[in-house]
Design a protein around this motif. Sequence first.
Motif, short mmCIF file in Angstrom:
data_model
loop_
_atom_site.label_atom_id
_atom_site.label_comp_id
_atom_site.label_asym_id
_atom_site.label_seq_id
_atom_site.Cartn_x
_atom_site.Cartn_y
_atom_site.Cartn_z
N ILE A 124 0.83 -1.21 0.00
CA ILE A 124 0.00 0.00 0.00
C ILE A 124 0.87 1.25 0.00
CG2 ILE A 124 -1.82 -1.22 1.27
CD1 ILE A 124 -1.11 0.50 3.70
N ASN A 125 0.26 2.36 -0.41
CA ASN A 125 0.93 3.65 -0.44
C ASN A 125 0.92 4.24 0.97
OD1 ASN A 125 1.78 6.31 -0.85
ND2 ASN A 125 0.83 6.42 -2.86
N VAL A 126 1.94 3.89 1.74
CA VAL A 126 2.02 4.30 3.15
C VAL A 126 2.13 5.82 3.28
CG1 VAL A 126 3.33 4.07 5.29
CG2 VAL A 126 3.06 2.09 3.79
N ASP A 127 2.91 6.44 2.42
CA ASP A 127 3.09 7.90 2.48
C ASP A 127 1.75 8.62 2.31
OD1 ASP A 127 5.79 7.70 2.89
OD2 ASP A 127 6.31 7.88 0.76
N LYS A 128 0.91 8.09 1.44
CA LYS A 128 -0.41 8.69 1.21
C LYS A 128 -1.25 8.65 2.49
CE LYS A 128 -4.25 8.43 -2.11
NZ LYS A 128 -4.79 7.70 -3.29
N THR A 212 -7.57 -1.99 8.20
CA THR A 212 -8.13 -1.32 7.01
C THR A 212 -9.33 -0.46 7.39
OG1 THR A 212 -9.45 -3.31 6.50
CG2 THR A 212 -7.34 -3.10 5.40
N LYS A 213 -10.13 -0.91 8.36
CA LYS A 213 -11.27 -0.10 8.81
C LYS A 213 -10.80 1.16 9.54
CE LYS A 213 -14.99 -3.50 9.15
NZ LYS A 213 -15.99 -4.16 10.04
N PHE A 223 -9.16 0.64 1.13
CA PHE A 223 -7.91 -0.11 0.97
C PHE A 223 -7.52 -0.23 -0.50
CE2 PHE A 223 -5.35 -4.06 0.86
CZ PHE A 223 -4.37 -3.71 1.79
N THR A 224 -8.52 -0.39 -1.36
CA THR A 224 -8.24 -0.54 -2.80
C THR A 224 -7.64 0.72 -3.40
OG1 THR A 224 -10.57 0.03 -3.20
CG2 THR A 224 -9.99 -2.31 -3.21
N GLU A 225 -7.93 1.88 -2.79
CA GLU A 225 -7.39 3.14 -3.28
C GLU A 225 -5.92 3.32 -2.91
OE1 GLU A 225 -10.88 6.39 -3.24
OE2 GLU A 225 -10.52 5.51 -1.27
N LEU A 226 -5.47 2.53 -1.92
CA LEU A 226 -4.10 2.67 -1.43
C LEU A 226 -3.16 1.62 -1.98
CD1 LEU A 226 -5.04 3.35 2.31
CD2 LEU A 226 -4.21 5.04 0.66
N MET A 227 -3.70 0.60 -2.61
CA MET A 227 -2.88 -0.51 -3.07
C MET A 227 -1.92 -0.07 -4.16
SD MET A 227 -5.50 -3.76 -3.06
CE MET A 227 -4.20 -4.89 -3.61
#
Length: 230
Positions: A124-128, A212-213, A223-227
Amino acid sequence: MSSEKPQNKPLLEIIFNVALPSWLLMKFSGPEYLGVVLGLIVALSFPIGYAIYDYVRTKKANLISVFGFFSVFLTGGIALFELSVEWLAIKEASIPGLIAVFVVFSGIYGKPLIAKILLNESIINVDKVYNKLNDLGKMNEFVIRIAFANKLLALTFVFSSIMNYLLAKWLVKSPAGTVMFNEELGHMTLMSYPVIAIPSMLMLAGLLIYVTKVIKELTGYKFTELMIQQ
């Protein structure tokens, strides 16, 4: 040249770490086949061999693999030196118990293990996530929630430790160095998957859902937006 990271192979892991060693110990450690000592050595060579193969394939060793190697090594030592079976139960409990202690201390020192597992930069995009939390002023709340999840992760290993001890006490009763000990050890290895491994994986899945919640609640991101796109 592909930069794709090697993936785990769950089916092979089950075959080489559970199925084959159990089958060999239960069926081929009698005097008419491999014998007690050779049967144990051959059976234990499969999880050790798979750990080496996985290290060569992925070019890294994880904490679980290291503990797994020492677990196999200690089991072999207990059997070959014909120590009391009580030591087997203690050994079975000590490995996940030590991991639980490591998880707790990782939280105390501000680097919770669950964050490394579930907030993985390759997934996942941790920085985001962190940028959004800082913008909304919710980073402290996020840290508190992750610390709570890390404690739950430690409890899953405490559960594994207790169940490992009880399973070893229940199934392995014969003296080490005997055919019956090898057969009981194989039965214990086989039973550990449905009795311990599957419940532990379900607990980890529950923790993933919880994290994720928390992310969605605090940042608004699904979660799908961060993958990370593979």
